[in-house]
Design a protein around this motif. Structure first.
Motif, PDB file in Angstrom:
ATOM      1  N   GLY A  21      51.469  17.058 -43.114  1.00  0.00           N
ATOM      2  CA  GLY A  21      51.586  15.928 -43.934  1.00  0.00           C
ATOM      3  C   GLY A  21      52.347  14.754 -43.156  1.00  0.00           C
ATOM      4  O   GLY A  21      52.625  13.577 -43.984  1.00  0.00           O
ATOM      5  N   PHE A  22      52.652  14.920 -41.822  1.00  0.00           N
ATOM      6  CA  PHE A  22      53.436  13.915 -41.148  1.00  0.00           C
ATOM      7  C   PHE A  22      52.014  13.274 -40.487  1.00  0.00           C
ATOM      8  O   PHE A  22      51.740  13.174 -39.076  1.00  0.00           O
ATOM      9  N   GLN A  23      51.212  12.433 -41.073  1.00  0.00           N
ATOM     10  CA  GLN A  23      49.938  11.976 -40.596  1.00  0.00           C
ATOM     11  C   GLN A  23      50.310  10.466 -40.490  1.00  0.00           C
ATOM     12  O   GLN A  23      49.383   9.864 -39.500  1.00  0.00           O
ATOM     13  N   ALA A  24      51.134   9.820 -41.182  1.00  0.00           N
ATOM     14  CA  ALA A  24      51.508   8.054 -40.905  1.00  0.00           C
ATOM     15  C   ALA A  24      51.944   8.163 -39.410  1.00  0.00           C
ATOM     16  O   ALA A  24      52.579   9.147 -38.951  1.00  0.00           O
ATOM     17  N   VAL A  25      51.369   7.274 -38.718  1.00  0.00           N
ATOM     18  CA  VAL A  25      51.826   7.037 -37.281  1.00  0.00           C
ATOM     19  C   VAL A  25      53.318   7.287 -37.081  1.00  0.00           C
ATOM     20  O   VAL A  25      53.555   7.687 -36.125  1.00  0.00           O
ATOM     21  N   GLU A  26      54.163   6.502 -37.722  1.00  0.00           N
ATOM     22  CA  GLU A  26      55.428   6.560 -37.442  1.00  0.00           C
ATOM     23  C   GLU A  26      56.036   7.888 -37.887  1.00  0.00           C
ATOM     24  O   GLU A  26      56.949   8.416 -37.016  1.00  0.00           O
ATOM     25  N   HIS A  27      55.394   8.817 -38.692  1.00  0.00           N
ATOM     26  CA  HIS A  27      55.859   9.944 -38.901  1.00  0.00           C
ATOM     27  C   HIS A  27      55.586  10.927 -37.886  1.00  0.00           C
ATOM     28  O   HIS A  27      56.051  11.822 -37.386  1.00  0.00           O
ATOM     29  N   LEU A  28      54.316  10.757 -37.545  1.00  0.00           N
ATOM     30  CA  LEU A  28      53.771  11.588 -36.146  1.00  0.00           C
ATOM     31  C   LEU A  28      54.643  11.538 -35.180  1.00  0.00           C
ATOM     32  O   LEU A  28      54.933  12.627 -34.586  1.00  0.00           O
ATOM     33  N   LYS A  29      54.911  10.376 -34.894  1.00  0.00           N
ATOM     34  CA  LYS A  29      55.720   9.990 -33.724  1.00  0.00           C
ATOM     35  C   LYS A  29      57.141  10.507 -33.767  1.00  0.00           C
ATOM     36  O   LYS A  29      57.786  11.159 -32.900  1.00  0.00           O
ATOM     37  N   ARG A  30      57.936  10.449 -35.029  1.00  0.00           N
ATOM     38  CA  ARG A  30      59.230  11.167 -34.997  1.00  0.00           C
ATOM     39  C   ARG A  30      59.000  12.643 -35.120  1.00  0.00           C
ATOM     40  O   ARG A  30      59.903  13.093 -34.930  1.00  0.00           O
ATOM     41  N   VAL A  64      47.534   6.330 -27.520  1.00  0.00           N
ATOM     42  CA  VAL A  64      46.089   6.235 -27.970  1.00  0.00           C
ATOM     43  C   VAL A  64      45.588   7.657 -27.873  1.00  0.00           C
ATOM     44  O   VAL A  64      45.009   7.959 -28.829  1.00  0.00           O
ATOM     45  N   ASN A  65      45.900   8.479 -27.065  1.00  0.00           N
ATOM     46  CA  ASN A  65      45.145   9.824 -27.193  1.00  0.00           C
ATOM     47  C   ASN A  65      45.884  10.617 -28.104  1.00  0.00           C
ATOM     48  O   ASN A  65      45.103  11.435 -28.940  1.00  0.00           O
ATOM     49  N   GLY A  66      47.296  10.427 -28.551  1.00  0.00           N
ATOM     50  CA  GLY A  66      47.651  11.301 -29.781  1.00  0.00           C
ATOM     51  C   GLY A  66      47.074  10.330 -31.050  1.00  0.00           C
ATOM     52  O   GLY A  66      46.552  11.291 -31.906  1.00  0.00           O
ATOM     53  N   LEU A  67      46.770   9.203 -31.185  1.00  0.00           N
ATOM     54  CA  LEU A  67      46.192   8.625 -32.333  1.00  0.00           C
ATOM     55  C   LEU A  67      44.713   9.256 -32.484  1.00  0.00           C
ATOM     56  O   LEU A  67      44.320   9.425 -33.762  1.00  0.00           O
ATOM     57  N   ALA A  68      44.168   9.400 -31.172  1.00  0.00           N
ATOM     58  CA  ALA A  68      42.756   9.958 -31.331  1.00  0.00           C
ATOM     59  C   ALA A  68      42.472  11.179 -31.889  1.00  0.00           C
ATOM     60  O   ALA A  68      42.004  11.376 -32.798  1.00  0.00           O
ATOM     61  N   ILE A  69      43.660  12.234 -31.320  1.00  0.00           N
ATOM     62  CA  ILE A  69      43.592  13.356 -31.961  1.00  0.00           C
ATOM     63  C   ILE A  69      43.889  13.399 -33.441  1.00  0.00           C
ATOM     64  O   ILE A  69      43.242  14.359 -34.072  1.00  0.00           O
ATOM     65  N   GLY A  98      39.305  12.935 -39.867  1.00  0.00           N
ATOM     66  CA  GLY A  98      37.882  12.674 -39.927  1.00  0.00           C
ATOM     67  C   GLY A  98      37.812  10.966 -40.190  1.00  0.00           C
ATOM     68  O   GLY A  98      37.142  10.676 -41.001  1.00  0.00           O
ATOM     69  N   ALA A  99      38.745  10.269 -39.708  1.00  0.00           N
ATOM     70  CA  ALA A  99      38.559   8.820 -39.995  1.00  0.00           C
ATOM     71  C   ALA A  99      38.803   8.136 -38.496  1.00  0.00           C
ATOM     72  O   ALA A  99      38.901   8.488 -37.505  1.00  0.00           O
ATOM     73  N   PRO A 100      38.454   6.757 -38.643  1.00  0.00           N
ATOM     74  CA  PRO A 100      38.358   5.950 -37.256  1.00  0.00           C
ATOM     75  C   PRO A 100      39.973   5.891 -36.973  1.00  0.00           C
ATOM     76  O   PRO A 100      40.892   5.666 -37.729  1.00  0.00           O
ATOM     77  N   ILE A 101      40.011   5.577 -35.426  1.00  0.00           N
ATOM     78  CA  ILE A 101      41.223   5.354 -35.035  1.00  0.00           C
ATOM     79  C   ILE A 101      42.366   4.214 -35.504  1.00  0.00           C
ATOM     80  O   ILE A 101      43.417   4.328 -35.926  1.00  0.00           O
ATOM     81  N   PRO A 102      41.526   3.116 -35.919  1.00  0.00           N
ATOM     82  CA  PRO A 102      42.165   1.987 -36.459  1.00  0.00           C
ATOM     83  C   PRO A 102      42.997   2.224 -37.809  1.00  0.00           C
ATOM     84  O   PRO A 102      43.825   1.924 -38.048  1.00  0.00           O
ATOM     85  N   THR A 103      42.281   3.155 -38.534  1.00  0.00           N
ATOM     86  CA  THR A 103      42.916   3.577 -39.936  1.00  0.00           C
ATOM     87  C   THR A 103      44.287   4.360 -39.508  1.00  0.00           C
ATOM     88  O   THR A 103      45.051   4.293 -40.553  1.00  0.00           O
ATOM     89  N   VAL A 104      44.401   5.168 -38.601  1.00  0.00           N
ATOM     90  CA  VAL A 104      45.548   5.778 -38.203  1.00  0.00           C
ATOM     91  C   VAL A 104      46.708   4.814 -37.745  1.00  0.00           C
ATOM     92  O   VAL A 104      47.783   4.901 -38.269  1.00  0.00           O
ATOM     93  N   GLY A 105      46.358   3.594 -37.342  1.00  0.00           N
ATOM     94  CA  GLY A 105      47.457   2.678 -36.720  1.00  0.00           C
ATOM     95  C   GLY A 105      47.728   2.978 -35.325  1.00  0.00           C
ATOM     96  O   GLY A 105      47.600   4.045 -34.795  1.00  0.00           O
ATOM     97  N   THR A 106      48.688   2.117 -35.198  1.00  0.00           N
ATOM     98  CA  THR A 106      49.645   2.519 -33.896  1.00  0.00           C
ATOM     99  C   THR A 106      50.952   1.852 -34.367  1.00  0.00           C
ATOM    100  O   THR A 106      51.288   1.157 -34.965  1.00  0.00           O
ATOM    101  N   THR A 107      51.917   2.545 -33.356  1.00  0.00           N
ATOM    102  CA  THR A 107      53.167   2.251 -33.491  1.00  0.00           C
ATOM    103  C   THR A 107      53.561   1.002 -33.093  1.00  0.00           C
ATOM    104  O   THR A 107      53.077   0.417 -32.283  1.00  0.00           O
ATOM    105  N   ARG A 108      54.944   0.248 -33.692  1.00  0.00           N
ATOM    106  CA  ARG A 108      55.202  -1.073 -33.149  1.00  0.00           C
ATOM    107  C   ARG A 108      55.957  -0.685 -31.963  1.00  0.00           C
ATOM    108  O   ARG A 108      57.122  -0.431 -32.047  1.00  0.00           O
ATOM    109  N   PHE A 109      55.640  -1.288 -30.875  1.00  0.00           N
ATOM    110  CA  PHE A 109      56.350  -0.836 -29.602  1.00  0.00           C
ATOM    111  C   PHE A 109      57.837  -1.834 -29.703  1.00  0.00           C
ATOM    112  O   PHE A 109      57.791  -3.052 -30.102  1.00  0.00           O
ATOM    113  N   ARG A 110      58.637  -0.942 -29.128  1.00  0.00           N
ATOM    114  CA  ARG A 110      59.976  -1.782 -29.262  1.00  0.00           C
ATOM    115  C   ARG A 110      60.816  -1.965 -27.803  1.00  0.00           C
ATOM    116  O   ARG A 110      60.343  -0.998 -26.913  1.00  0.00           O
TER     117      ARG A 110
END
Length: 984
Positions: free
Chosen positions: A529-538, A554-559, A565-577
């Motif tokens: 259930g840790f599918q949201a990009v920020e949850h995935l990161k942590r 990008v490779n992590g988001l693609a996987i 079963g969704a396009p990469i943009p729907t997964v999103g990307t983290t905000r770089f800090r």
């Protein structure tokens, strides 16, 4: 080829200058212009570090700040610096470097046993395994083990002897990145008359031009870059090579310049310089990072980014392998095939994931003599501590023996700074990558960061960006002539979109080489259930720490997108800090350390103390005597003797460091009534009163005595540490809350020397030397203030007592302080007067249960300290509303109590108080040995429900220092409970 050093080539090295260095305790040699990474490769060093979790061997994987494997430690002692990226470390004579995360050595690391437990320590294992274990196992066993294992390097434990500087700069145009786009942007802006700063993290301006074999304007690309940078400097631009712009902070940029590489530079130069830059316009020319491919065994030393191998060959004259293969998904990787073959390196095979390879690319593979596997992928690698071969998966695949595998899945624009500024990354299907979204006002992007990777595009967009920046600032712009490229321009090799991001399924396919995050970890995050990009990161630690997602994001988001079963943009990307890359704490601090930022302050009597055995301690910004040592004494023996002297005779202590603020004006009393919890408006002239200030949230801020010297003039005293804070507090209130009050507040701390004379013989001592004051009890009662003179020196004397004894505070002009002190010492000689320091002062106040800094810790209230009756119910004051919140009067709060050691052992300050619950219920704030209580070890503390627990026995435990003392809770007023000694 000698070792892995090519016989020819290497535009960035000087083959006539050899340099010696040490890595992992062994001596090696390199050439001027090398980086640590290129020198290690040239010497055949494959294992440079170990990974974070599984301690797998790691080699050099890149040629820039995107390096995720070759993290090293530099220097020794106070100059030890962890987590340096080997490709970004210039080689200098005598460089000392070492690998990280390995014991006892890089070659044999005991921690590698973690790899056998891989399935048990997958993503999030500590949450599920340890916290859910038997009671207490997490805090007592697992957490300490994990904390010791955490981290990728160890910081120095001794002071850094090098110097750091801070620079503040403004400019019209800040160009970030000095590749072809940045050089042209800076040139165009400068030509229009703009003030330009050009910053780049590499050793020399030029970016990709530094390892390009093409010609620009008829000269080799590296020479064109050097000539352009020189023209910029001659034209007045500030060119900052070796300078990383690491962060954007509300219009201000932080950058670190690596000034010298050899610590302890004999010319006195700083090691690093921290720049804070404000610009009217920003040109983002940060380029792009080559993206790796995720496949089984992709972390083995010898697997490297393709363009990095090209850079090592062309710029450093180093072969990353004798027989290599290329695993690619786009045309750009074929530049590496071409250049390595030209350098004499055997390119055995090119594995291209695309079923159809464009003719221009295929012809380069054929010319290099490489077998082309179109529509195939690498299914596995083999080798122990280095690459020995690979398996090509596909219809006509097979096993190939190679010692280097060069991978390229496309490029990722370096959009970290744009993201920090609030520009959301946007997915571009044509690039198979994120690029910067709409930029903030006053920003322009150019070159590869926009997704245009050809050199011609970089030069064109850079010049256009510089012209646009100058025009936006109102400058007159004349079109800049664009440089001409030779026929070898690589535009044809960057036009085709990559067939990535993608990954090849299988075991041990690593997405993040630094943190050992595998494709299986991402699958597990999806399943749990840790599918949201920020949850995935942590949950997985993907792209954290020094990497910041450069090669893994990008490779992590693609996987994850594949699993959803969704396009990469729907997964999103983290905000770089920020920071973009690690920044040394020394660089952030600059010169603002030690006495430079906080000068040591000395009292007027300091020289007398120093010549009479004082050992000093810093209290706030001041040096105060801790104790006065006699022959054979340590601090403990000295303060016990000094405290006993005050209780039985007379002592004198320097209190000049107390904050002193003159409050004067018709509304002075009104101001004091509003800032103190107790009343001051009716305080008679010639009297003093103890007062307590609160913050607006109802928490105690400071305490002290205030003396009324006239109808409209008061002298407020504060604690030493809070003197500046209290003055600032008063000034803010007068400027914002009560600007109508007719009152001025002025710091007079430095104008007064102060000394307290305390003990049963204090009155006799002062009466013998102070003229103009009747010291009789009736004429000079407790809390009275009188004016007199000692010799020709005017003094103000207040009858106050911090020690609980008969005591007076004597104030005089600071320049008379030493003379007044000596006169009092002479008058008390007949009574064997002795000076005492802050240790004895602490003993005396603890015996009397007086609160001080350790109890006024920014969390305690009047109720906690047993001082709630001081708060006036007849007036409003700062904090009067919020102090009455029910939560701040909860009987279970930590409240003020005393402690007595039951076994006679000293109680540790800071120790936790543990009762029957087995949990910490409070802590020790102050502790001392008490001569007045027959040598008892006593302390003050804050204990949950404290006053209701007097008589209860607890354990004062300090596990960090291995100390536990049984104690009994007591009334904090240990000595002279009726106060008769100070009223006599």
């Amino acid at each position: 080829m000698t070792g892995y050093r090519l016989a020819t080539g290497g535009s960035g090295i000087d083959r006539t200058r050899r340099l010696g260095f040490t890595f992992a305790g062994r001596p090696y040699g390199g050439l001027a212009g090398d980086t640590l990474a290129s020198a290690l490769i040239a010497n055949g060093v494959g294992v440079v570090g170990r990974s974070f979790k599984y301690h797998r061997p790691r080699g050099v994987t890149a040629a820039g700040p995107e390096e995720a494997g070759a993290l090293v430690s530099l220097g020794e002692g106070g100059r030890h610096e962890p987590n340096a990226k080997a490709p970004m470390v210039p080689l200098v004579e005598g460089l000392v470097a070492d690998g990280q995360n390995a014991w006892p050595s890089l070659g044999f690391d005991v921690g590698a046993i973690n790899g056998l437990a891989g399935p048990l320590i997958s993503a999030g294992f500590y949450y599920k395994t340890f916290i859910g274990g038997p009671r207490g196992t997490w805090t007592r066993l697992f957490e300490p083990v994990i904390r010791r294992a955490a981290g990728m390097g160890r910081a120095a434990t001794t002071p850094d002897p090098d110097r750091y500087e801070t620079m503040n700069a403004t400019c019209d145009v800040l160009v970030i990145g000095a590749g072809p786009a940045g050089l042209m942007a800076a040139t165009a802006a400068l030509a229009a008359g703009a003030r330009v700063i050009l910053a780049d993290e590499r050793e020399r301006p030029g970016g990709a031009l530094l390892h390009d074999l093409s010609e620009v304007d008829g000269v080799p690309a590296p020479d064109f870059a050097a000539a352009t940078a020189a023209r910029l400097t001659d034209g007045g631009a500030v060119v900052l090579p070796r300078t990383t712009v690491y962060g954007h902070y509300d219009g201000r940029f932080g950058a670190v310049e690596r000034v010298v590489d050899h610590p302890g530079d004999p010319h006195g130069l700083p090691r690093q310089r921290h720049w804070q830059i404000r610009a009217r316009h920003v040109v983002l020319a940060t380029g792009a990072i080559e993206r790796p491919i995720v496949f089984p065994g992709n972390d083995r030393p010898g697997v490297m980014l393709a363009d990095a191998a090209r850079a090592y060959a062309n710029r450093y004259g180093v072969a990353v392998g004798r027989r290599v293969a290329v695993f690619a998904a786009h045309d750009g990787a074929y530049r590496t095939v071409r250049d390595l073959a030209a350098a004499g390196i055997d390119v055995a095979a090119v594995v291209d994931a695309r079923p159809a390879v464009p003719a221009a690319a295929a012809s380069l593979a054929e010319a290099a003599g490489a077998r082309l596997f179109a529509g195939h992928h690498v299914g596995a690698t083999r080798g122990r501590k280095g690459l020995a071969g690979l398996t090509v998966a596909g219809a006509d695949g097979g096993s190939i023996a190679v010692d280097a595998l060069l991978v390229s899945g496309g490029y990722t624009p370096t959009l970290h700074l744009a993201s920090q500024a609030g520009a959301r990354p946007q997915w571009d299907d044509a690039l198979a990558a994120f690029r910067p979204g709409p930029l903030p006002e006053g920003w322009t992007a150019a070159g590869a960061v926009t997704g245009r990777y050809a050199t011609t595009d970089a030069l064109e967009t850079g010049a256009a960006a510089g012209e646009a920046a100058a025009a936006a600032l109102g400058r007159t712009v004349a079109p800049l002539a664009r440089p001409a490229l030779a026929a070898a321009d690589d535009a044809a090799l960057t036009a085709t979109a990559p067939a990535a991001p993608f990954h090849v399924a299988g075991k041990k396919a690593f997405v993040d080489l630094e943190h050992d995050v595998t494709s299986a970890d991402i699958a597990l995050a999806h399943d749990e259930g840790f599918q949201a990009v920020e949850h995935l990161k942590r949950y997985t630690t993907l792209g954290m720490a020094t990497d910041q997602g450069k090669t893994s994001n990008v490779n992590g988001l693609a996987i994850m997108a594949e699993h959803l079963g969704a396009p990469i943009p729907t997964v999103g990307t983290t905000r770089f800090r920020p920071p973009y890359t690690p920044v040394a704490l020394g660089a952030l601090a600059g010169a603002e350390t030690g006495a430079h930022v906080r000068p040591t302050r000395l009292t007027p009597m300091h020289d007398w103390h120093a010549t009479h055995g004082a050992v000093f301690v810093a209290t706030g910004a001041w040096l105060r005597p801790r104790a006065y040592l006699r022959p054979g004494e340590g601090v403990r023996e000295a303060y016990i003797r000094e405290a006993a002297t005050v209780r039985t005779g007379v002592g004198i202590v320097d209190v000049s460091s107390l904050g002193k603020i003159e409050v004067a004006g018709p509304d002075a009393a009104t101001l004091l009534d509003r800032v103190y919890a107790n009343g001051f408006a009716k305080l008679p002239v010639g009297r003093a009163r103890y007062g307590v200030m609160l913050r607006e949230d109802g928490v105690v801020f400071d305490d002290g005595t205030t003396w009324r010297l006239g109808e409209t003039r008061f002298l407020m005293t504060t604690t030493t540490a809070n003197a500046a804070a209290v003055l600032s507090h008063l000034e803010v209130l007068l400027a914002t809350a009560w600007p109508d009050l007719r009152v001025h507040v002025t710091s007079t701390t430095e104008q007064w020397a102060g000394m307290a004379v305390a003990g049963p013989l204090a009155r006799t001592t002062l009466a013998a030397t102070v003229a103009g004051i009747d010291f009789a009890n009736e004429a000079f009662p407790f809390m009275a203030v009188r004016e007199g003179a000692i010799g020709e020196v005017p003094v103000i004397v207040a009858r106050l007592s911090f020690s609980g004894e008969l005591a007076y505070e004597v104030y005089c002009g600071a320049h008379h302080g030493a003379a007044v002190w000596e006169r009092i010492m002479a008058a008390g000689a007949v009574h064997e007067i002795a000076p005492y320091g802050v240790e004895a002062l602490g003993t005396l106040r603890i015996e009397k249960g007086h609160v001080s800094g350790p109890e006024l810790d920014g969390r305690t209230t009047l109720y906690d300290l047993g001082l709630e009756r001081m708060a006036s119910a007849k007036k409003a004051f700062v904090g009067s509303v919020l102090m009455r919140r029910p939560a701040l009067r909860d009987p279970a709060r930590k409240r003020f109590v005393g402690l007595v050691s039951l076994d006679g052992k000293p109680i540790r300050s800071g120790a936790h108080l543990v009762g029957p619950s087995g949990r910490s219920e409070g802590h020790v704030t102050s502790t001392t040995h008490s001569p007045a209580l027959a040598g008892a070890e006593i302390a003050l503390a804050l204990l949950s429900g404290g006053p209701d627990r007097i008589g209860e026995e607890l354990l004062a435990t300090d596990p960090v220092r291995g100390n536990a003392v049984p104690v009994r809770v007591a009334d904090p007023l240990f000595f002279d409970k009726d106060g008769s000694r100070m009223h006599v």
